[in-house]
Design an enzyme around this catalytic site. Structure first.
Site, PDB file in Angstrom:
ATOM      1  N   CYS A  68       0.815  -1.205   0.000  1.00 26.07           N
ATOM      2  CA  CYS A  68       0.000   0.000   0.000  1.00 26.07           C
ATOM      3  C   CYS A  68       0.860   1.272   0.000  1.00 26.07           C
ATOM      4  CB  CYS A  68      -0.947   0.073   1.189  1.00 26.07           C
ATOM      5  SG  CYS A  68      -2.136  -1.243   1.213  1.00 26.07           S
TER       6      CYS A  68
ATOM      7  N   ARG B 297       4.208  -0.064  -4.606  1.00 31.18           N
ATOM      8  CA  ARG B 297       3.913  -0.636  -3.290  1.00 31.18           C
ATOM      9  C   ARG B 297       2.650  -1.485  -3.284  1.00 31.18           C
ATOM     10  NH1 ARG B 297       6.939   1.810   0.636  1.00 31.18           N
ATOM     11  NH2 ARG B 297       5.555   0.976   2.215  1.00 31.18           N
TER      12      ARG B 297
ATOM     13  N   TRP C 223      -2.604  -2.794  -1.846  1.00 32.37           N
ATOM     14  CA  TRP C 223      -2.232  -4.195  -2.029  1.00 32.37           C
ATOM     15  C   TRP C 223      -3.095  -4.944  -1.024  1.00 32.37           C
ATOM     16  CZ3 TRP C 223      -0.230  -8.342   0.723  1.00 32.37           C
ATOM     17  CH2 TRP C 223       0.347  -9.374  -0.024  1.00 32.37           C
TER      18      TRP C 223
ATOM     19  N   ASN D  13      -1.858   1.776   5.722  1.00 28.27           N
ATOM     20  CA  ASN D  13      -0.959   0.727   5.238  1.00 28.27           C
ATOM     21  C   ASN D  13      -0.604  -0.110   6.457  1.00 28.27           C
ATOM     22  OD1 ASN D  13       1.102  -0.793   4.089  1.00 28.27           O
ATOM     23  ND2 ASN D  13       2.634   0.825   4.388  1.00 28.27           N
ATOM     24  N   GLY D  14      -0.844  -1.425   6.381  1.00 27.17           N
ATOM     25  CA  GLY D  14      -0.532  -2.281   7.524  1.00 27.17           C
ATOM     26  C   GLY D  14      -1.699  -3.203   7.822  1.00 27.17           C
TER      27      GLY D  14
ATOM     28  N   GLU E 255      18.685 -16.523  -7.334  1.00 30.40           N
ATOM     29  CA  GLU E 255      18.237 -15.161  -7.584  1.00 30.40           C
ATOM     30  C   GLU E 255      17.817 -14.978  -9.054  1.00 30.40           C
ATOM     31  OE1 GLU E 255      17.151 -12.762  -6.134  1.00 30.40           O
ATOM     32  OE2 GLU E 255      17.311 -11.115  -7.542  1.00 30.40           O
TER      33      GLU E 255
ATOM     34  N   LYS F 235      13.934 -14.021 -10.259  1.00 28.34           N
ATOM     35  CA  LYS F 235      13.548 -12.923 -11.168  1.00 28.34           C
ATOM     36  C   LYS F 235      12.600 -13.438 -12.250  1.00 28.34           C
ATOM     37  CE  LYS F 235      14.393 -10.148  -9.378  1.00 28.34           C
ATOM     38  NZ  LYS F 235      14.952 -10.077  -8.131  1.00 28.34           N
TER      39      LYS F 235
ATOM     40  N   GLU G 186       9.251 -14.080 -10.733  1.00 29.84           N
ATOM     41  CA  GLU G 186       8.558 -12.837 -10.356  1.00 29.84           C
ATOM     42  C   GLU G 186       7.998 -12.104 -11.565  1.00 29.84           C
ATOM     43  OE1 GLU G 186      10.618 -10.794  -6.511  1.00 29.84           O
ATOM     44  OE2 GLU G 186      11.889 -10.986  -8.252  1.00 29.84           O
TER      45      GLU G 186
ATOM     46  N   HIS H 114      19.358 -35.804  -7.556  1.00 31.33           N
ATOM     47  CA  HIS H 114      18.508 -36.499  -6.590  1.00 31.33           C
ATOM     48  C   HIS H 114      17.070 -36.040  -6.746  1.00 31.33           C
ATOM     49  CE1 HIS H 114      22.143 -38.020  -4.709  1.00 31.33           C
ATOM     50  NE2 HIS H 114      22.636 -36.803  -4.835  1.00 31.33           N
TER      51      HIS H 114
ATOM     52  N   LYS I  29       6.536  -4.377  -3.388  1.00 36.70           N
ATOM     53  CA  LYS I  29       7.965  -4.198  -3.133  1.00 36.70           C
ATOM     54  C   LYS I  29       8.314  -4.306  -1.651  1.00 36.70           C
ATOM     55  CE  LYS I  29      11.993  -1.954  -4.723  1.00 36.70           C
ATOM     56  NZ  LYS I  29      12.504  -3.213  -5.265  1.00 36.70           N
TER      57      LYS I  29
HETATM   58  C1  G6P Z   1       9.451  -8.402  -1.637  1.00 35.80           C
HETATM   59  C2  G6P Z   1       9.994  -7.805  -2.922  1.00 35.80           C
HETATM   60  C3  G6P Z   1      11.365  -8.413  -3.244  1.00 35.80           C
HETATM   61  C4  G6P Z   1      12.315  -8.236  -2.060  1.00 35.80           C
HETATM   62  C5  G6P Z   1      11.707  -8.803  -0.764  1.00 35.80           C
HETATM   63  C6  G6P Z   1      12.543  -8.425   0.452  1.00 35.80           C
HETATM   64  O1  G6P Z   1       9.146  -9.746  -1.824  1.00 35.80           O
HETATM   65  O2  G6P Z   1       9.103  -8.041  -3.994  1.00 35.80           O
HETATM   66  O3  G6P Z   1      11.923  -7.785  -4.386  1.00 35.80           O
HETATM   67  O4  G6P Z   1      13.509  -8.894  -2.331  1.00 35.80           O
HETATM   68  O5  G6P Z   1      10.399  -8.254  -0.570  1.00 35.80           O
HETATM   69  O6  G6P Z   1      12.507  -7.034   0.600  1.00 35.80           O
HETATM   70  P1  G6P Z   1      13.605  -6.196   1.353  1.00 35.80           P
HETATM   71  O7  G6P Z   1      13.124  -4.772   1.219  1.00 35.80           O
HETATM   72  O8  G6P Z   1      13.590  -6.673   2.779  1.00 35.80           O
HETATM   73  O9  G6P Z   1      14.899  -6.446   0.696  1.00 35.80           O
END
Ligand code: G6P
Length: 618
Positions: free
Chosen positions: A2, A29, A78, A104-105, A487, A491, A494, A510, A613
């Site tokens: 949010c 957000r 969100w 937000n929260g 990682e 990506k 995501e 395995h 995010k």
């Molecule tokens: C969310 C975001 C990711 C990020 C993760 C951790 O899932 O979409 O891109 O890596 O949070 O966020 P931080 O701000 O703690 O790195």
């Protein structure tokens, strides 16, 4: 999670336009619904709906509000409580329709509060927890409180996390903002306009002067000024320092790129050069603490966790002690019976606000009555994580808007590697000349990525076209590169919504290997380090079963290149000093692959489905 924006002014400006632009800058957000309320002539004017901001703006003309209005609140959502629908969108109102709230929260005791308020006769129309807040304020006002006192009493009754912003139709001169655990910042153009937002980029085009609200603090915004009070002790004076933001506005805007994600990948060289300038005293403080630590844990979420896995390898190499890497959401469960005094926790987070990480740190500090040291690496000055940490390093990536983290990953790994070299200096495990060579390798990451992005990216789109029909992938690697595989795979999941498994190439025998058929795509991360020879064997195993082998290798690579159907070539030297940098230099190619795969499938890489995010819910 949010985005919140509020503005109050005495200037002749279009309040709706500012509110709309404010939430547009916070859309990363959350983006399943949005709403704006503007106040004029003791009346609240509201426009809100489910959908992305641009779609809603087309329909509802979100910038059009009474031209004399001087106050507006805006929200991009969100969803947590209740699906993304018009009725669940913020702002939410009380029964009298005079109090508007954006939030937000999550309020943990909302059912209890809702029942209590329903008994008092309040009527609720949404599924949200947020709607409790205006009704609770209304309830206190009915009992005789003025607005500020009513907000103090209301938030003190709420259990959970909140960044809450409130306006009242009969109080046209103030906006009230309160925070507990969810971020809120206040921007100020002295004497003219005051803003509040969940993140600085929302008001950065208008002012660089800001205050960061701490937990349990309330800001009372007036046009061009702000006062603060502590909701737990309203009589206690609060002194806050104004912060001058040094980023450029461009850093928070797309600057000619089609998407933030692409822009942020191309910003990696600059971000790495800035990260190389982190003061040595800061790195040394971390190194000293780690050197004398009994137990060391590294914890994070998402991309930051994979950066931690890579960093853990590099630090362990020079520290000679094992570092336990634990996802922050499992930290408490794993260590409930095992966390010992005098341990050190390295907490890594782009935002510094990820709630699972903050909770893990708070839990550890409370459990051991503070006999534990927390070192944090974050990209956001003044974030919650810095306040719970004994020492902080701020990575120098600049604002990252794309929901999928890119440049911050590189800067986190580099920061951890720089700490590792300081440890090597203390422990004298290698010579000064060798330390210098490792340092030069780290310094060269920016140039290597620059060179790669300028000269080598042309085959990425071909690879994306070649993989077009595949929806399942393996990303395989050994040693430190398992972090890169995980990682890189994250990506693709995501932003391109593909199913991938990022796995150890050896361990893939395995189980996972049983999925391989003719043409199954396997991306091997193959830097020329001590794992290379064994990885050659793994590549052969998967090739023998018909796998479509795509390998990420250095420019001079021969053996794995021969075995691969396609390669992604990274222009970097093949020698032992460069082995520690592949987690940084190999990742941009995988980020680009995911970016172009998202475009190929008509997906918006900046706003992946169901993600946000900054995750401020458990
Ligand atoms: C969310 C975001 C990711 C990020 C993760 C951790 O899932 O979409 O891109 O890596 O949070 O966020 P931080 O701000 O703690 O790195």
């Amino acid at each position: 999670m949010c985005g919140i924006f509020g503005i109050i002014t005495n200037q002749d400006i279009s309040i709706g336009k500012f509110a709309l632009e404010g939430i547009k800058r916070l859309e990363y957000r959350g983006y399943d619904s949005c709403g704006i309320v503007a106040l004029h002539d003791s009346q609240l004017f509201i426009k809100k709906d489910a959908g992305k901001i641009d779609e809603i703006n087309e329909r509802l003309k979100l910038s059009e509000f009474p031209s004399e209005s001087k106050l507006a609140l805006a929200h991009t959502r969100w969803a947590t409580h209740g699906p993304p629908t018009k009725v669940n969108s913020h702002p939410h109102l009380d029964c009298s329709k005079k109090i508007a709230v954006i939030h937000n929260g999550i309020l943990e005791n909302f059912l209890e509060l809702k029942e209590m308020l329903e008994r008092e006769g309040h009527k609720f129309i949404s599924d949200t927890d947020t709607e409790i807040i205006p009704h609770l304020i209304e309830s206190y006002m009915k009992k005789g409180d003025d607005l500020i006192q009513a907000v103090v009493n209301a938030v003190n009754q709420c259990i959970g996390a909140y960044g809450v912003v409130i306006c009242h139709a009969d109080y046209p001169d103030i906006i009230i903002a309160v925070r507990k655990e969810s971020p809120l910042v206040i921007g100020i153009e002295k004497g003219k306009t005051t803003y509040c937002a969940s993140d600085i980029p929302a008001f950065l085009p208008y002012t660089r002067q800001c205050y960061i609200l701490e937990d349990n603090e309330m800001a009372i915004l007036k046009a061009g000024s702000v006062n603060f009070l502590n909701v737990l002790d309203p009589d206690m004076p609060i002194k806050k320092e104004i912060i001058n933001i040094e980023w450029s506005i461009d850093a928070a805007e797309k600057g000619g790129y089609e998407h933030f994600m692409l822009k942020e990948i191309y910003e990696e060289p600059v971000a790495l050069r800035r990260t190389m300038k982190i003061p040595r005293t800061n790195l040394q403080a971390f190194a000293k603490i780690l050197w004398s630590a009994k137990n060391i844990y590294i914890t994070a979420a998402g991309t930051s966790f994979y950066a931690s896995l890579a960093g853990k390898h590099i630090i362990t190499k020079f520290l000679g002690k094992y570092i336990h890497a634990i996802e922050c959401s499992e930290f408490q469960t794993e260590l409930d019976d095992a966390l010992q005094e005098d341990s050190v926790i390295i907490a890594v987070s782009q935002s510094g606000e990820t709630i699972d990480l903050i909770e893990a740190i708070r839990w550890a500090k409370e459990k051991l009555k503070k006999k534990i040291t927390v070192l944090c690496i974050t990209n956001v000055v003044g974030s919650s994580l810095t306040r719970y940490s004994d020492e902080s390093i701020i990575t120098q990536a600049g604002p990252e808007i794309g929901v999928a983290a890119t440049k911050t990953y590189c800067t986190q790994v580099l920061t951890l590697a720089l700490i590792a070299l300081e440890i090597a200096r203390y422990r004298k495990v290698i010579t000064k000349q060798e330390i210098d060579k490792y340092y030069d390798a780290l310094k060269s990451t920016a140039d290597i990525i620059d060179n790669y992005l300028k000269n080598n990216v042309s085959n990425i789109k071909d690879i994306v076209n070649n993989l077009d029909k595949s929806s399942n992938f393996f990303y395989l690697a050994r040693g430190i590169s398992i972090a890169t595989a995980k990682e890189g795979g994250l990506k693709l999941k995501e932003v391109a919504c593909r199913f991938i498994e990022g796995y150890s190439a050896a361990h893939a025998k395995h189980g996972p290997i049983s999925l391989v058929r003719e043409g199954f795509p396997i991306i091997f991360i193959a830097p020329p380090d001590e794992t290379y020879q064994r990885l050659v064997g793994n590549v052969m195993e998967f090739k023998a079963r018909g796998g479509n082998i795509i390998s990420v290798v250095v420019d001079s690579d021969k053996v794995i290149t021969e075995l691969s159907d396609r390669t992604i070539r990274i222009p970097q030297p093949a020698n032992k000093y460069y082995n520690i940098i592949s987690p940084i230099t190999f990742i941009p190619a995988l980020q680009l692959l995911s970016y172009y795969a998202a475009l190929k499938h008509n997906l918006d890489p900046d706003q992946p489905l169901n993600l946000a995010k900054t995750v401020t819910v458990h």
